[in-house]
Write a protein that holds these residues in place. Sequence first.
Motif, mmCIF file in Angstrom:
data_model
loop_
_atom_site.group_PDB
_atom_site.id
_atom_site.type_symbol
_atom_site.label_atom_id
_atom_site.label_comp_id
_atom_site.label_asym_id
_atom_site.label_seq_id
_atom_site.Cartn_x
_atom_site.Cartn_y
_atom_site.Cartn_z
ATOM 1 N N LYS B 116 0.835 -1.201 0.000
ATOM 2 C CA LYS B 116 0.000 0.000 0.000
ATOM 3 C C LYS B 116 0.867 1.248 0.000
ATOM 4 O O LYS B 116 0.638 2.207 -0.740
ATOM 5 N N TRP B 426 -3.334 3.201 12.032
ATOM 6 C CA TRP B 426 -3.808 2.596 10.782
ATOM 7 C C TRP B 426 -5.200 1.981 10.899
ATOM 8 O O TRP B 426 -5.740 1.509 9.911
ATOM 9 N N LEU B 429 -7.766 2.834 8.395
ATOM 10 C CA LEU B 429 -7.571 2.231 7.078
ATOM 11 C C LEU B 429 -8.004 0.770 7.091
ATOM 12 O O LEU B 429 -8.521 0.245 6.099
ATOM 13 N N ARG B 516 -12.117 9.479 4.248
ATOM 14 C CA ARG B 516 -10.880 8.918 3.739
ATOM 15 C C ARG B 516 -9.721 9.799 4.184
ATOM 16 O O ARG B 516 -9.872 11.006 4.302
ATOM 17 N N ASP B 517 -8.582 9.196 4.469
ATOM 18 C CA ASP B 517 -7.392 9.942 4.861
ATOM 19 C C ASP B 517 -7.632 10.889 6.042
ATOM 20 O O ASP B 517 -7.408 12.090 5.932
ATOM 21 N N ASP B 525 -0.470 4.825 1.143
ATOM 22 C CA ASP B 525 -1.512 3.981 1.719
ATOM 23 C C ASP B 525 -2.816 4.756 1.921
ATOM 24 O O ASP B 525 -3.903 4.211 1.810
ATOM 25 N N TRP B 526 -2.691 6.067 2.184
ATOM 26 C CA TRP B 526 -3.899 6.862 2.437
ATOM 27 C C TRP B 526 -4.557 7.312 1.138
ATOM 28 O O TRP B 526 -5.562 8.017 1.164
ATOM 29 N N ARG B 530 -11.768 2.951 0.391
ATOM 30 C CA ARG B 530 -12.075 2.103 1.527
ATOM 31 C C ARG B 530 -13.469 1.538 1.397
ATOM 32 O O ARG B 530 -14.339 2.180 0.823
ATOM 33 N N THR B 532 -10.437 -1.201 2.182
ATOM 34 C CA THR B 532 -9.274 -1.447 1.325
ATOM 35 C C THR B 532 -9.566 -2.544 0.305
ATOM 36 O O THR B 532 -9.829 -3.677 0.674
#
Lengths: 101, 837
Positions: B116, B426, B429, B516-517, B525-526, B530, B532
């Motif tokens: 990622k 994380w 995520l 998101r993020d 990765d961000w 999602r 993921t």
Amino acid sequence: MSWLMKSLLGPGVWGVCFSAVYGLHGLGCARGWSDLTIAPSSVHHFAMLGTWLAGIGACALLVIVLPRGGGMQNQLPRAGAWIGLGAVVFTLFPILVASSC
Amino acid sequence: MTAPDKGFTLSPNPPQHALHLHRELNRVWANDRGWWGQITAVNHTTLGLRFMATALVFFAIGGVLAMMLRAQLATPAGVFLDTELYNQIFTMHGSIMMFLFAIPMLEGLGIWLLPKILGTRDMAFPRLTALGYWCYLFGGLIMLTALLFGVAPRDGWFMYTPLSGATHSPGINADIWLLGVTFVEISALAAAIEITVTILRQRPPGMTLTRMPLFAWYMLGTSVMMLVGFPPLILGSVLLEVERAFNWPFFEVARGGDPLLWQHLFWLFGHPEVYIIFLPAAGAISTIIPVMCRTQIVGYGAIVAAILALVFLSFGLWVHHMFTVGIPHMALAFFSAASALVAVPTAVQIFAWIGTMWRGQPQMHLPMLHIMGFFLTFVMGGLTGVMLAIVPFNWQAHDTAFVTAHLHYVLIGGFVFPMMAAASYWMPLISGRGRIKGLGEAAFWVILLGFHGTFFVMHLTGLVGMPRRIDTYPDNPEWIWLNLTSSIFSFVLTIGFALFAIDMVLQALLGPRTPRDPWKGQTLDWAMMRPTPSYTFASLSTRPLTPGQPAGEVALRLARGEGLLPGAPRGRREFLVTEIGTGRPDHVAILPGNTALPLAMSAMIGGFVLLMLAGLYILTPLALAGVGVLIWRWGRSLTTPHDHPPVSIAPELSLPVHHHSRATLVQSGIVCLLVANGTLFASLLFGLGFLTVVAPNWPAPLPLRGGMTEAILTVAAVGALALGSLAVRLRIGVVPAITGLAVNLLALALVATLAAMALHDPTNHARDALRAVLTGYAGLHVLMSAGFAGFVWQMALRGELSPNRPGVVANWRLVQDYTTVTAAIVALVVIWQGIAG
Ligand code: HEM
Ligand SMILES: [Cu+2]
């Protein structure tokens, strides 16, 4: 030689030099080289000293020949050379002060 | 060579319908449905999470064992556990925490996160990921089962001989450790190989190593250390198991062995192990701090240099665990100096982190709290470590509770706190959900209080003289209060961990959806959608993020296919492979899909382990043959009968697929494997040198067998192998394959003849045992080379061999050359022994 390899050179010299001196030390102690004296010290001591100086020389050479400046690309291999030099000097200086066996 | 700093400007593909792309990719990349889908899964998101979840279960089990230890020590004459059980439990606590929690946890984090963060679609060898997981699970289960039946290992997590030898540990307890841990270490080697290859070959175009996220640098350091650090342990375990099972003396003094050889091999692994655990944690810290402080990391270059220094220096410290075994002064001084020096790169990182916090505006979100816990705890652990590195102090504190306190400060401070920071960072995520306010903070404070309450006191307990690993202390009333305090706080600590676990579960189930993020992360990765997706990115980024650019900015573009290699129009799992140094696009790799082969393979290896444990040695060749057959099948699925057209990755750039490339991922993987294998071989030579020079009962009583005939046969065997190395260099075709097979088989026959003619009974003396091991090592590799040649020959017969598809032969060449070189070294050593007597 690839950039990654260049960066590994300095610490690599330390690795070789450290192992060599440690090996010589063990071998010499077991085989009694420390009793074979050449003034002012023993064969054993001189063998280790020679290896150490060779290691210092190799790292110093790297510090001299690796290009300077130019961002991270050049800095990391040089940093590696300095790491090698510092580590060789510092970890093996007991050759000068400690008694061999 | 060219400076690898140049960027690449690849123009993006035209936008597409994001949902359409998602469906297309998901059909190709998703796991199969249902239970079967879990068995055949090879996807890094699935397996990374599964690694981490399993590691947490083992952490909980290790924690319960710790509570049993503390319950026993709470009073001076505890009757909760007897000595035998106490020994089993502290051994299992230490072994579980190190081998079944910490290492798999960091592997899981790397496997889950690296693709990622590097913006690729999977690890380099997905089936290897799965194989690693199953080996880990089965090995762990074997050890747990032993604990349930009361036959767990009991010789401490470092298994010193002669305690763990056949005389003192007659049962299968020690075998459980040696075989179980080695089984689990297959997963460590697998992870190390694929992490190295993934980082070196799967970065976005233009992401040179010097622009790589620090987490990847840290994982690269870790994986290289694992490649070099685990082989000595594996060798030691194999030798000790062979000594126990077949009575070949390696560590037994009377027959020319030396228990110190075990200590050297173990700590050659054991000290780097501490850094193997610490580096990924530091990688998480270096990723989280700048984001939490709304700034960029200070001293990127200095940190990379520090990692470089740590990777090397940490291999020069191992003897500091053996300060009390009577090693000459000068050697002690070398290792003492190296131990002091290693503090420098550690300090560099700590100052870089402090500098980053200084420059930014730290926001005390939960991840940051855990990082504060890390600072406090780890720095104290470092200080006690420096104390222990001072030789006279070490003589005082060695094997007391002071060491137990120190190692927990380092391990919990340097690994558990950062991992908790990583988990809370994380989690959005992983689950797409945010936290429930307050619970995580409460857990943090309880853990901090419980930890320092338990272990700070333990320093004092050690200073007043309490040894580690004792179960009662009826004659030392002055230790009572200290121990009781530790025990009480250890329950506080457990409550804290339980709260942390509850927080995680509640968050995953009930937490509010996060945007998101949410952190405005600085790594790719961000930039993922999602939850993921299985394929990570619908299209791959054309270049690395520029410093300070929030990853969320590129998310939509990638999802709409405006990057490289959009979608899965050919119905295959594809990603981009780049060159190591420059990050220049090289070829497109096609990955194998879901399969149960990894499970079958690890079950077969598990069968071998169980047969060894049961003492059914004559049946073990069956299991090994099974492993060989499965390796063959594994390789078969990589072959292809025809050429493939190039693949368009961007409007103006098409690249060949991996079948038409020489520098494939598999080749990089084999190089890594050979590095690990070479370390194992070097450790074996070290063992031979060490015993020859240092062990007391040398030289061996029996003179060596063999004369001129044997020497000639030895040279002939090496010559045959050299012909093999020549054959792989010929034009790709059927003749070199047959020649290679023939000369390897000839060499194998010669090695077998020599073994029968010239070797003494290996149970006589360590020298004879080592000669047998060296011969066996050479023989095994000749067999492997013969297998490779046979494989290529079969491909030729099926018409799958073509000069346009050079990968297989290039890989055979690597293995064949390795075999030739190591066999030549073995021959030299054996002949030299004959001359030197
Ligand atoms: C959950 C909190 C923990 C507690 C209360 C705890 C408690 C203990 C105690 C009391 C001992 C000493 C046994 C003795 O010498 O008599 C011990 C040993 C040890 N612990 Fe922990 N521990 C904890 C977590 C951890 C973690 C997270 C790790 C590693 C990541 C770890 C690694 C070890 C190791 C390697 C030993 C040495 C075992 C041996 O002597 O062979 N512990 N622990
Ligand atoms: Cu250490």
